[in-house]
Design a protein around this motif. Structure first.
Motif, PDB file in Angstrom:
ATOM      1  N   ILE A   1       0.780  -1.115   0.104  1.00 23.37           N
ATOM      2  CA  ILE A   1       0.058   0.066  -0.126  1.00 23.37           C
ATOM      3  C   ILE A   1       0.792   1.175   0.175  1.00 23.37           C
ATOM      4  O   ILE A   1       1.983   1.235   0.432  1.00 23.37           O
ATOM      5  N   ILE A   2       0.323   2.383  -0.509  1.00 28.51           N
ATOM      6  CA  ILE A   2       0.958   3.719  -0.494  1.00 28.51           C
ATOM      7  C   ILE A   2       0.087   4.693   0.472  1.00 28.51           C
ATOM      8  O   ILE A   2      -0.901   4.587   0.422  1.00 28.51           O
ATOM      9  N   ILE A   3       1.085   5.366   1.377  1.00 33.99           N
ATOM     10  CA  ILE A   3       0.590   6.306   2.188  1.00 33.99           C
ATOM     11  C   ILE A   3       1.110   7.492   1.962  1.00 33.99           C
ATOM     12  O   ILE A   3       2.478   7.975   2.232  1.00 33.99           O
ATOM     13  N   GLU A   4       0.321   8.448   1.147  1.00 32.01           N
ATOM     14  CA  GLU A   4       1.006   9.784   0.535  1.00 32.01           C
ATOM     15  C   GLU A   4      -0.083  10.606   0.407  1.00 32.01           C
ATOM     16  O   GLU A   4      -1.165  10.480  -0.341  1.00 32.01           O
ATOM     17  N   ASP A   5      -0.168  11.874   0.701  1.00 36.10           N
ATOM     18  CA  ASP A   5      -1.302  12.935   0.731  1.00 36.10           C
ATOM     19  C   ASP A   5      -1.230  13.549  -0.725  1.00 36.10           C
ATOM     20  O   ASP A   5      -2.040  14.190  -1.102  1.00 36.10           O
ATOM     21  N   GLU A   6      -0.048  13.495  -1.431  1.00 39.44           N
ATOM     22  CA  GLU A   6      -0.079  14.400  -2.745  1.00 39.44           C
ATOM     23  C   GLU A   6      -0.473  13.119  -3.611  1.00 39.44           C
ATOM     24  O   GLU A   6       0.259  12.342  -4.057  1.00 39.44           O
ATOM     25  N   LYS A   7      -1.785  13.309  -4.138  1.00 37.29           N
ATOM     26  CA  LYS A   7      -2.409  12.008  -5.065  1.00 37.29           C
ATOM     27  C   LYS A   7      -1.509  12.024  -6.208  1.00 37.29           C
ATOM     28  O   LYS A   7      -1.206  10.851  -6.763  1.00 37.29           O
ATOM     29  N   PRO A   8      -1.119  13.154  -7.060  1.00 41.43           N
ATOM     30  CA  PRO A   8      -0.244  12.852  -8.140  1.00 41.43           C
ATOM     31  C   PRO A   8       1.322  11.984  -7.831  1.00 41.43           C
ATOM     32  O   PRO A   8       1.479  10.938  -8.772  1.00 41.43           O
ATOM     33  N   ALA A   9       1.659  12.288  -6.680  1.00 39.84           N
ATOM     34  CA  ALA A   9       2.772  11.681  -6.446  1.00 39.84           C
ATOM     35  C   ALA A   9       2.489  10.037  -5.981  1.00 39.84           C
ATOM     36  O   ALA A   9       3.413   9.081  -6.242  1.00 39.84           O
ATOM     37  N   ALA A  10       1.596   9.921  -5.518  1.00 43.16           N
ATOM     38  CA  ALA A  10       1.088   8.524  -5.326  1.00 43.16           C
ATOM     39  C   ALA A  10       0.653   7.603  -6.305  1.00 43.16           C
ATOM     40  O   ALA A  10       1.148   6.542  -6.559  1.00 43.16           O
ATOM     41  N   ARG A  11       0.197   8.526  -7.360  1.00 39.79           N
ATOM     42  CA  ARG A  11      -0.347   7.445  -8.699  1.00 39.79           C
ATOM     43  C   ARG A  11       1.246   7.474  -9.292  1.00 39.79           C
ATOM     44  O   ARG A  11       1.139   6.520  -9.889  1.00 39.79           O
ATOM     45  N   ARG A  12       2.004   8.388  -9.357  1.00 37.45           N
ATOM     46  CA  ARG A  12       3.372   8.194  -9.924  1.00 37.45           C
ATOM     47  C   ARG A  12       3.850   7.007  -9.526  1.00 37.45           C
ATOM     48  O   ARG A  12       4.494   6.171 -10.074  1.00 37.45           O
ATOM     49  N   LEU A  13       4.043   6.904  -8.171  1.00 32.01           N
ATOM     50  CA  LEU A  13       4.698   5.771  -7.301  1.00 32.01           C
ATOM     51  C   LEU A  13       4.128   4.452  -7.869  1.00 32.01           C
ATOM     52  O   LEU A  13       4.767   3.397  -7.868  1.00 32.01           O
ATOM     53  N   SER A  14       2.728   4.381  -7.615  1.00 29.61           N
ATOM     54  CA  SER A  14       2.006   3.151  -8.225  1.00 29.61           C
ATOM     55  C   SER A  14       2.458   2.913  -9.638  1.00 29.61           C
ATOM     56  O   SER A  14       2.565   1.571  -9.747  1.00 29.61           O
ATOM     57  N   ARG A  15       2.650   3.809 -10.524  1.00 30.90           N
ATOM     58  CA  ARG A  15       2.989   3.552 -11.978  1.00 30.90           C
ATOM     59  C   ARG A  15       4.190   2.821 -11.902  1.00 30.90           C
ATOM     60  O   ARG A  15       4.403   1.999 -12.717  1.00 30.90           O
ATOM     61  N   LEU A  16       5.228   3.316 -11.181  1.00 33.68           N
ATOM     62  CA  LEU A  16       6.646   2.923 -11.316  1.00 33.68           C
ATOM     63  C   LEU A  16       6.644   1.554 -10.750  1.00 33.68           C
ATOM     64  O   LEU A  16       7.424   0.442 -10.802  1.00 33.68           O
ATOM     65  N   LEU A  17       5.867   1.325  -9.697  1.00 34.01           N
ATOM     66  CA  LEU A  17       5.818  -0.224  -9.070  1.00 34.01           C
ATOM     67  C   LEU A  17       5.309  -1.021 -10.147  1.00 34.01           C
ATOM     68  O   LEU A  17       5.655  -2.081 -10.138  1.00 34.01           O
ATOM     69  N   SER A  18       4.034  -0.637 -10.770  1.00 33.54           N
ATOM     70  CA  SER A  18       3.613  -1.422 -11.724  1.00 33.54           C
ATOM     71  C   SER A  18       4.579  -1.969 -12.548  1.00 33.54           C
ATOM     72  O   SER A  18       4.320  -3.007 -13.418  1.00 33.54           O
ATOM     73  N   GLU A  19       5.223  -1.281 -13.056  1.00 36.87           N
ATOM     74  CA  GLU A  19       6.539  -1.396 -13.962  1.00 36.87           C
ATOM     75  C   GLU A  19       7.332  -2.680 -13.418  1.00 36.87           C
ATOM     76  O   GLU A  19       8.164  -3.005 -14.134  1.00 36.87           O
ATOM     77  N   GLN A  20       7.234  -2.773 -12.269  1.00 35.81           N
ATOM     78  CA  GLN A  20       7.968  -3.812 -11.544  1.00 35.81           C
ATOM     79  C   GLN A  20       7.253  -4.996 -11.201  1.00 35.81           C
ATOM     80  O   GLN A  20       7.273  -5.894 -10.334  1.00 35.81           O
ATOM     81  N   ASP A  21       5.901  -5.081 -11.904  1.00 37.40           N
ATOM     82  CA  ASP A  21       5.035  -6.260 -11.748  1.00 37.40           C
ATOM     83  C   ASP A  21       4.617  -6.085 -10.286  1.00 37.40           C
ATOM     84  O   ASP A  21       4.022  -7.360  -9.659  1.00 37.40           O
ATOM     85  N   ILE A  22       4.316  -4.896  -9.743  1.00 42.52           N
ATOM     86  CA  ILE A  22       3.875  -4.823  -8.227  1.00 42.52           C
ATOM     87  C   ILE A  22       2.658  -4.221  -8.174  1.00 42.52           C
ATOM     88  O   ILE A  22       2.597  -2.967  -8.583  1.00 42.52           O
ATOM     89  N   GLU A  23       1.659  -4.770  -7.810  1.00 40.71           N
ATOM     90  CA  GLU A  23       0.202  -4.127  -7.744  1.00 40.71           C
ATOM     91  C   GLU A  23      -0.127  -3.478  -6.312  1.00 40.71           C
ATOM     92  O   GLU A  23       0.372  -4.275  -5.307  1.00 40.71           O
ATOM     93  N   VAL A  24      -0.361  -2.363  -6.335  1.00 34.53           N
ATOM     94  CA  VAL A  24      -0.458  -1.475  -5.224  1.00 34.53           C
ATOM     95  C   VAL A  24      -2.138  -2.019  -4.785  1.00 34.53           C
ATOM     96  O   VAL A  24      -3.016  -1.660  -5.606  1.00 34.53           O
ATOM     97  N   ALA A  25      -2.199  -2.456  -3.698  1.00 33.95           N
ATOM     98  CA  ALA A  25      -3.543  -2.599  -3.091  1.00 33.95           C
ATOM     99  C   ALA A  25      -4.503  -1.518  -2.943  1.00 33.95           C
ATOM    100  O   ALA A  25      -5.826  -1.695  -3.110  1.00 33.95           O
ATOM    101  N   THR A  26      -3.811  -0.373  -2.271  1.00 31.95           N
ATOM    102  CA  THR A  26      -4.630   0.690  -2.101  1.00 31.95           C
ATOM    103  C   THR A  26      -3.548   2.132  -1.604  1.00 31.95           C
ATOM    104  O   THR A  26      -2.479   1.841  -1.539  1.00 31.95           O
TER     105      THR A  26
END
Length: 251
Positions: A4-29
């Motif tokens: 999971i990601i805990i981040e108050d800046e939603k664009p930063a959270a989305r970017r991190l989620s995208r970077l993780l998906s490139e490593q085949d890691i799915e963010v639960a929430t």
């Protein structure tokens, strides 16, 4: 891996989620505040790994752990300099300085996968970190520099420096009298030595002194241009990924 990601800046959270998906890691929430996180942890199974921002919109994220015992490994994501992170006495995996670099993220995830303990428990001295973040002035930052001018050594006060910049593999201090001095250091070393109340690294090339900013102008691609009082030799542009943190720093 449950992440999971805990981040108050939603664009930063989305970017991190995208970077993780490139490593085949799915963010639960993705959670965005202390209050929301506390509620979520009380109602859900805890993840294997948390990407945790330190400063959230409604307080420091450490307050989550005052309310809930969280049994997860942590990778901290923060805009604070490495000095603050030296206080970590932890069982966490790593920390990532914003803006997050994809290669550093990959290294941190690999470190987690290699480490991954059987029973993960947080053992962080949050009080040490909170004290540093709440009382940052307790640290002594560099107040002056010595530079060689011909056969002489000149003392430059940090307050006189409008900006530090790199050029042709050298690091320079541009002072309020319009002169530029070559320093025997790097911007990376300065990042640990300069007061974060006074200086901000707006790009890989520039640190600026808040007391010498004359104007801030909207620039292309959601960036900002900084005008200093004397230094005009190069454009100083706040890189897009640093704009949000720069605005917070100004306040």
């Amino acid at each position: 891996m449950n992440v999971i990601i805990i981040e108050d800046e939603k664009p930063a959270a989305r970017r991190l989620s995208r970077l993780l998906s490139e490593q085949d890691i799915e963010v639960a929430t993705m959670l965005h505040s202390v209050e929301e996180s506390i509620t979520w942890f009380r109602e859900n199974n805890h993840p294997d790994l948390i990407f945790l921002d330190i400063q959230l919109s409604d307080g420091l994220s450490f307050e989550i752990f005052d309310a809930v015992e969280v049994k997860s490994a942590i990778i901290f994501t923060t805009a604070y300099d490495e000095y603050a992170l030296q206080a970590f006495k932890l069982n966490s995996i790593d920390y990532l300085l914003k803006p997050i670099d994809d290669e550093e993220l990959e290294t941190a995830v690999k470190k987690y996968r290699n480490f991954k303990p059987e029973n993960q428990r947080i053992s962080i001295d949050f009080n040490d970190i909170k004290n540093l973040l709440v009382n940052p002035l307790e640290r002594e930052f560099k107040k002056r520099f010595t530079v060689k001018v011909g056969q002489h050594l000149k003392i430059i006060n940090a307050d006189e420096v409008e900006c530090f910049y790199s050029e042709n593999k050298g690091t320079y201090a541009a002072t309020s009298d319009g002169r530029n001095y070559l320093l025997d250091t790097t911007l990376e070393q300065l990042e640990e030595e300069l007061s974060p109340q006074k200086f901000f690294r707006v790009s890989r090339k520039f640190f600026v002194n808040i007391d010498h900013i004359n104007d801030i102008i909207s620039y292309t691609n959601s960036r900002l241009q900084i005008k200093l009082k004397r230094y005009t030799e190069q454009e100083i542009i706040v890189s897009r990924e640093r704009v949000n943190n720069f605005k917070l720093w100004l306040e």
